[in-house]
Structure formats: structure tokens, C-alpha cells
Design a protein around this motif. Structure first.
Motif, PDB file in Angstrom:
ATOM      1  N   SER A   1      90.006  -7.949  44.891  1.00 42.65           N
ATOM      2  CA  SER A   1      89.486  -7.971  46.508  1.00 42.65           C
ATOM      3  C   SER A   1      90.608  -8.583  47.015  1.00 42.65           C
TER       4      SER A   1
ATOM      5  N   GLU B   1      83.774  -7.420  48.011  1.00 37.74           N
ATOM      6  CA  GLU B   1      82.950  -8.734  47.456  1.00 37.74           C
ATOM      7  C   GLU B   1      81.623  -8.538  47.181  1.00 37.74           C
TER       8      GLU B   1
ATOM      9  N   SER C   1      91.046 -12.370  44.177  1.00 33.47           N
ATOM     10  CA  SER C   1      91.228 -12.365  45.466  1.00 33.47           C
ATOM     11  C   SER C   1      92.582 -13.030  45.991  1.00 33.47           C
TER      12      SER C   1
ATOM     13  N   ASP D   1      85.396 -15.043  39.823  1.00 39.27           N
ATOM     14  CA  ASP D   1      86.119 -14.804  41.074  1.00 39.27           C
ATOM     15  C   ASP D   1      87.346 -15.877  40.992  1.00 39.27           C
TER      16      ASP D   1
END
Ligand code: NDP
Ligand code: 8X3
Length: 254
Positions: free
Chosen positions: A140, A162, A183, A236
Motif C-alpha cells: 500500500s 487498504e 505502507s 500492517d
């Protein structure tokens, strides 16, 4: 095959290429993909020569459903049990205010970053579900957490990544398949050169006056996520250069 198999999309450059080296070092057999066939072939040869793993390349444009499916169907049987999928292929194009954006560029970002990621995942997931084993790591961006000016569509595609990541994690829960995302903030790769249509001066200006992240920093993070014990999933990782606080605030010494 004895070693685990990882498939990396967008392995011809930047984060994907660094991840190919890193995972080869960690002992994964690799399926590397991208559009630039010469780079893919060179990388395939280099990895097989310098690491104790096998490597095969698949050349397709991830936006083209037929190309993607034909390529995947040609994969020899011994490569079918893909354990790790790194959904990395992606790009930003342009930096214009929303009313001045280019429709073709918007479509290319949406088709690559969202539809491409979905399509290859759909090709690989049934095997993972059947084996009740596998791990998807979606790349991401800070652009998936925040929107910034002149980047609405790119940010939109990463916000979609996401949401897809979160939804995948729920659907795959009963099958024991891990779903993670990484990310990053600014990473010095081919990304800005692509965004500014080959304008090196504009691309270099993005990283001027600060130390950005490097592709290897993200490759390390991916390898760390992939190497956690079976009962641990990293949902994440938001990873930024020290000189970048969020999508819009950087500290530059110029
Ligand atoms: P690069 O431009 O260096 O690499 C992008 C990769 O994506 C290339 O290997 C390219 O391969 C592949 N790719 C692009 N379009 C297609 C397509 N249509 N079909 C197949 N492959 C494609 O950029 P990065 O390494 O930085 O980008 C990797 C990912 O990281 C992207 O998803 C990006 O959005 C994300 N990201 C990047 C950040 C950064 O600052 N650099 C920060 C946050 C996230 P080829 O051209 O051979 O097809
Ligand atoms: C790439 C980082 O800040 O250019 O996803 O969107 S940014």
C-alpha cells in the motif's frame, strides 16, 4: 519443490527487485513478474547464479486479463504451490489538481494498482485456500492512509488497497491464510520518474534535501513480515523516512 515459493509482481525495479534479492537470500524459490522482459530475464539469470534458489520469470502486463491468465496457466506444475504473494506492481502518474487530471492516467493507475492486484490474487488464492496455507503481502502506501493535494486518484487506489487488504483478511480467516500490508512513505525508486513521465529533474527534486527510504528498507520489512511464526500475522506496517512525518510534511535541508 523443497523451498517455499514466492511470487513478486513488479520485480523489474525498486521495491520488487530489492525484495527478489532479499527473499532469494532467505531461500525462497522465486516467480518474478513485470512488463520489461529483458530486465526480467537478466534478473532470473542473476538470481539463479548468485543464490541457492530457483527463479522463473513471467512477462505480462498486470492490466491485461488474458496476458495474465495465459502466463499463469503456463507456469510449470512444480511452481503451482505459491506460499507467498507480494502484490507490489503499481504506479502513480501525474500530479494535477482533480479538475485537470488525465483520464488515461487515472485508468492506468486504477487498472494496475487495484484491478491488477485483485486479478492476480484471484488466480493464486484458490490454491492457498485448498492447501490452507499462504500469505499475501499487499504494498500500500502512506497514500492509502491520507489523501494529499494533486494526488487524489493515486491516493484513491491505495485507499482501495487498504480496504481490499482488510476484506481479504476477513474472508481468508477460516482458511489460515495471512494477509498483511506495508505502507511506505517516500522510497527512492523508479516511482517518481514514472510519475513525472521520465522527467529526471522533477523526480530527483522529490528526494532532494532529505534522506528517503530505500527499496532495501521495504524489502527488509517484507522479509520480516514473511518470517514471523505461523501464529503471528503482521496486519500492517506504516514505514516512513525519519525526515517525513506524514503524507505532506517533510523536513528538507536545502
Ligand atoms: P518502481 O517504478 O521502481 O517499480 C514499479 C514496478 O511495478 C516495476 O517493476 C514495474 O514493472 C511494475 N509495474 C508497473 N505497472 C505494471 C503493469 N501494468 N504490469 C506489470 N507490472 C507493472 O516503483 P516502486 O518500487 O517504488 O513501486 C512499487 C510499489 O510500491 C508500487 O505499488 C507503489 O505504489 C508502492 N509505493 C512506492 C512508494 C515510493 O515512494 N516509491 C511509496 C509507497 C508505496 P514493469 O515496468 O517492468 O512492468
Ligand atoms: C508513494 C508515496 O507520498 O508519493 O506511494 O504517495 S507518495
Amino acid at each position: 519443490m523443497e523451498n517455499k515459493i514466492a511470487l513478486i509482481t513488479g520485480a523489474t525495479s525498486g521495491i520488487g527487485k530489492a525484495t527478489a534479492y532479499k527473499l532469494a537470500k532467505e531461500g525462497y524459490n522465486l516467480i518474478i513478474t513485470g512488463r520489461r522482459v529483458k530486465i526480467l530475464m537478466e534478473l532470473e539469470v542473476f538470481i539463479q547464479k548468485n543464490y541457492k534458489v530457483r527463479c522463473i520469470s513471467l512477462n505480462f502486463d498486470i492490466r491485461e486479463p488474458n496476458e495474465l491468465e495465459n502466463s499463469m496457466h503456463k507456469l510449470p506444475k512444480e511452481w503451482h504451490e505459491i506460499e507467498l504473494l507480494i502484490n507490489n506492481a503499481g504506479l502513480a502518474l501525474g500530479m494535477e489538481s482533480i479538475h485537470e487530471g488525465d483520464l488515461q492516467q487515472w485508468n492506468q493507475m486504477i487498472d494496475t494498482n487495484i484491478k491488477g492486484l485483485l486479478h492476480i490474487s484471484k488466480m493464486i488464492l484458490p490454491g492457498m485456500v485448498e492447501r490452507k496455507s499462504g500469505h499475501i503481502i499487499n504494498i500500500s502506501s502512506i497514500a492509502g492512509k491520507e489523501a494529499y493535494g494533486n494526488g487524489a486518484v493515486y491516493c484513491g487506489t491505495k485507499h482501495a488497497v487498504e480496504a481490499i487488504t482488510k476484506g481479504m483478511r476477513i474472508d481468508l480467516l477460516p482458511h489460515g491464510i495471512k494477509v498483511s500490508s506495508v505502507s511506505p512513505g517516500m522510497v527512492d525508486t523508479g516511482f517518481s520518474t514514472v510519475r513525472f513521465s521520465g522527467n529526471k529533474e522533477k523526480a530527483e527534486a522529490v528526494y532532494k534535501g532529505l534522506t528517503p527510504l530505500y527499496a532495501e528498507d521495504i524489502a527488509d520489512t517484507i522479509a520480516w513480515i514473511a518470517s514471523r511464526p505461523k501464529h503471528v500475522n503482521i496486519n500492517d506496517v506504516l514505514i516512513m523516512p525519519t525526515a517525513q512525518a506524514n503524507a505532506s510534511n517533510t523536513y528538507k535541508k536545502i
